[in-house]
Scaffold this motif. Structure first.
Motif, mmCIF file in Angstrom:
data_model
loop_
_atom_site.group_PDB
_atom_site.id
_atom_site.type_symbol
_atom_site.label_atom_id
_atom_site.label_comp_id
_atom_site.label_asym_id
_atom_site.label_seq_id
_atom_site.Cartn_x
_atom_site.Cartn_y
_atom_site.Cartn_z
ATOM 1 N N MET A 72 30.394 34.230 47.019
ATOM 2 C CA MET A 72 29.479 35.069 46.969
ATOM 3 C C MET A 72 29.551 35.615 45.756
ATOM 4 S SD MET A 72 28.398 35.424 50.718
ATOM 5 C CE MET A 72 26.075 35.669 50.562
ATOM 6 N N ILE A 73 30.787 36.135 45.637
ATOM 7 C CA ILE A 73 31.010 36.907 44.656
ATOM 8 C C ILE A 73 31.437 36.486 43.826
ATOM 9 C CG2 ILE A 73 33.452 38.617 44.199
ATOM 10 C CD1 ILE A 73 33.916 39.000 46.961
ATOM 11 N N GLY A 74 31.902 35.514 43.525
ATOM 12 C CA GLY A 74 31.275 34.286 42.242
ATOM 13 C C GLY A 74 30.497 34.490 41.839
ATOM 14 N N GLU A 75 29.420 34.127 42.840
ATOM 15 C CA GLU A 75 28.251 34.112 42.436
ATOM 16 C C GLU A 75 27.112 35.370 41.771
ATOM 17 O OE1 GLU A 75 25.663 32.891 45.037
ATOM 18 O OE2 GLU A 75 26.482 30.235 45.463
ATOM 19 N N ARG A 76 27.455 36.270 42.100
ATOM 20 C CA ARG A 76 27.755 37.489 41.580
ATOM 21 C C ARG A 76 27.761 37.974 40.408
ATOM 22 N NH1 ARG A 76 24.550 40.971 44.986
ATOM 23 N NH2 ARG A 76 25.405 42.464 44.424
ATOM 24 N N TYR A 77 29.101 37.352 39.977
ATOM 25 C CA TYR A 77 29.542 37.793 38.769
ATOM 26 C C TYR A 77 28.851 36.542 37.709
ATOM 27 C CZ TYR A 77 32.709 40.952 40.372
ATOM 28 O OH TYR A 77 33.031 42.367 41.045
ATOM 29 N N ARG A 78 28.567 35.714 38.459
ATOM 30 C CA ARG A 78 28.153 34.858 37.346
ATOM 31 C C ARG A 78 26.313 35.054 36.984
ATOM 32 N NH1 ARG A 78 30.919 31.130 40.037
ATOM 33 N NH2 ARG A 78 28.962 30.930 41.780
ATOM 34 N N ARG A 79 25.670 36.134 37.547
ATOM 35 C CA ARG A 79 24.901 36.220 36.970
ATOM 36 C C ARG A 79 24.906 37.207 36.004
ATOM 37 N NH1 ARG A 79 22.109 39.183 42.451
ATOM 38 N NH2 ARG A 79 23.991 39.983 42.028
ATOM 39 N N PHE A 80 25.982 38.017 35.758
ATOM 40 C CA PHE A 80 25.414 38.645 34.448
ATOM 41 C C PHE A 80 25.898 37.793 33.048
ATOM 42 C CE2 PHE A 80 27.749 41.704 37.798
ATOM 43 C CZ PHE A 80 26.615 41.900 37.947
ATOM 44 N N GLN A 81 26.588 36.319 33.503
ATOM 45 C CA GLN A 81 25.969 35.811 32.247
ATOM 46 C C GLN A 81 25.353 35.501 31.639
ATOM 47 O OE1 GLN A 81 28.458 32.178 33.686
ATOM 48 N NE2 GLN A 81 30.030 33.260 33.354
ATOM 49 N N TYR A 82 23.938 35.787 32.186
ATOM 50 C CA TYR A 82 22.845 35.191 31.520
ATOM 51 C C TYR A 82 21.874 36.673 32.204
ATOM 52 C CZ TYR A 82 24.560 30.469 33.248
ATOM 53 O OH TYR A 82 25.237 29.597 32.680
ATOM 54 N N PHE A 83 22.147 37.998 32.557
ATOM 55 C CA PHE A 83 20.971 38.526 32.883
ATOM 56 C C PHE A 83 21.705 40.084 32.499
ATOM 57 C CE2 PHE A 83 19.123 35.596 35.355
ATOM 58 C CZ PHE A 83 18.512 35.582 34.937
ATOM 59 N N ASP A 84 21.270 41.650 31.548
ATOM 60 C CA ASP A 84 22.015 42.703 32.595
ATOM 61 C C ASP A 84 22.199 43.019 33.533
ATOM 62 O OD1 ASP A 84 22.469 42.725 29.339
ATOM 63 O OD2 ASP A 84 20.140 44.170 29.054
ATOM 64 N N GLY A 85 23.304 43.467 34.067
ATOM 65 C CA GLY A 85 23.808 43.761 35.224
ATOM 66 C C GLY A 85 23.173 44.593 35.724
ATOM 67 N N HIS A 86 22.825 46.078 34.937
ATOM 68 C CA HIS A 86 22.286 47.017 35.561
ATOM 69 C C HIS A 86 20.774 46.570 35.765
ATOM 70 C CE1 HIS A 86 19.425 46.467 31.865
ATOM 71 N NE2 HIS A 86 18.628 47.120 32.135
ATOM 72 N N LEU A 87 20.309 45.467 35.686
ATOM 73 C CA LEU A 87 19.166 44.745 36.905
ATOM 74 C C LEU A 87 19.223 44.208 37.923
ATOM 75 C CD1 LEU A 87 17.426 42.357 33.819
ATOM 76 C CD2 LEU A 87 16.868 44.625 34.574
ATOM 77 N N PHE A 88 20.743 43.548 38.911
ATOM 78 C CA PHE A 88 20.890 43.335 39.583
ATOM 79 C C PHE A 88 21.758 44.299 40.052
ATOM 80 C CE2 PHE A 88 18.709 40.104 36.966
ATOM 81 C CZ PHE A 88 17.431 39.592 37.314
ATOM 82 N N SER A 89 22.277 45.117 40.476
ATOM 83 C CA SER A 89 23.568 45.816 40.400
ATOM 84 C C SER A 89 22.973 45.721 42.317
ATOM 85 C CB SER A 89 23.636 46.984 39.900
ATOM 86 O OG SER A 89 22.687 48.220 40.047
ATOM 87 N N ASP A 90 24.005 45.939 42.879
ATOM 88 C CA ASP A 90 23.935 46.337 44.315
ATOM 89 C C ASP A 90 25.506 46.142 44.690
ATOM 90 O OD1 ASP A 90 23.402 46.555 46.623
ATOM 91 O OD2 ASP A 90 22.950 44.001 47.110
ATOM 92 N N PRO A 91 25.894 47.793 44.465
ATOM 93 C CA PRO A 91 26.860 48.182 44.444
ATOM 94 C C PRO A 91 27.498 48.383 46.001
ATOM 95 C CG PRO A 91 25.748 49.919 43.612
ATOM 96 C CD PRO A 91 24.593 48.817 43.809
ATOM 97 N N ALA A 92 26.356 48.474 47.028
ATOM 98 C CA ALA A 92 26.860 48.832 48.105
ATOM 99 C C ALA A 92 27.436 47.351 48.679
ATOM 100 C CB ALA A 92 25.905 49.297 49.716
ATOM 101 N N TRP A 93 26.472 46.688 48.255
ATOM 102 C CA TRP A 93 26.936 44.701 48.590
ATOM 103 C C TRP A 93 28.351 44.448 48.274
ATOM 104 C CZ3 TRP A 93 26.521 42.051 53.271
ATOM 105 C CH2 TRP A 93 26.826 41.184 53.115
ATOM 106 N N ASP A 94 28.704 44.615 46.867
ATOM 107 C CA ASP A 94 29.533 44.683 46.345
ATOM 108 C C ASP A 94 30.520 44.863 47.143
ATOM 109 O OD1 ASP A 94 28.179 43.034 44.565
ATOM 110 O OD2 ASP A 94 27.776 44.494 42.429
#
Length: 189
Positions: A72-94
């Motif tokens: 799950m953590i890895g999938e969250r980081y893979r998104r940043f390869q394709y999209f800007d991090g600020h669009l999908f940040s969820d610090p509480a869940w991270d």
């Protein structure tokens, strides 16, 4: 009337600054210091209770659950390869995921590590840690060896909720894989 010093987290000054209508509490009457001391003692007791509960659940390691949470953590980081991090940040869940993995691995997590892994500014992580503490999901305490470090861990109720959530997600993933056609059709996730 209560004059808050923080919009989210109550502290000792909330109690100290309360006023009886028409009779403000004098800041130098000695009660403020007594209340601060009592509040500090209560916080220490609560933190000790959380640490003892943490020791009780440290033996609940599950390699499948650990692998699933890491995915799950890895999938969250893979998104940043394709999209800007600020669009999908969820610090509480991270933060919650990182602390859950750390609990299974029986390792301590300093605040600074959470700042590195959350992919948002440090001040944002610190605000979220404060909020998660207020919500009863995490607890902060000083490192017994290095008093300069502050460690963070899940509370017992947050840990139990994370385990139930992971179990449900793992069951749903297994069900989806079992239902997926093996040849010529859609490939399993």
């Amino acid at each position: 009337m209560i004059e808050r010093t923080s919009p989210h987290v109550p502290n000792g000054t909330d109690i100290i600054r309360s006023q009886v209508p028409g009779k403000p509490v004098a800041p130098d009457d000695g009660r403020e210091q007594e209340l601060r001391k009592a509040l500090k003692g209560l916080r220490r007791i609560l933190n000790t209770m959380e640490l003892e509960e943490s020791a009780d659940r440290s033996g609940r390691a599950d390699p499948d659950m650990l692998a699933f949470a890491r995915r799950m953590i890895g999938e969250r980081y893979r998104r940043f390869q394709y999209f800007d991090g600020h669009l999908f940040s969820d610090p509480a869940w991270d933060i919650m995921l990182e602390l859950f993995v750390a609990e299974i691995e029986m390792r301590e997590v300093p605040v600074t590590n959470l700042c590195f892994t959350s992919n948002v500014p440090d001040t944002t992580v610190l605000r979220w840690i404060k909020t998660l503490c207020y919500e009863g999901l995490v607890v902060r305490h000083k490192d017994k060896v290095d008093k300069r470090r502050v460690l963070v861990q899940l509370t017992r109720s947050a840990s139990d909720s994370m385990r139930r959530y992971m179990e449900e997600q793992m069951a749903a993933a297994d069900k989806m894989h079992a239902a997926a056609p093996r040849e010529g059709g859609a490939r399993p996730l």
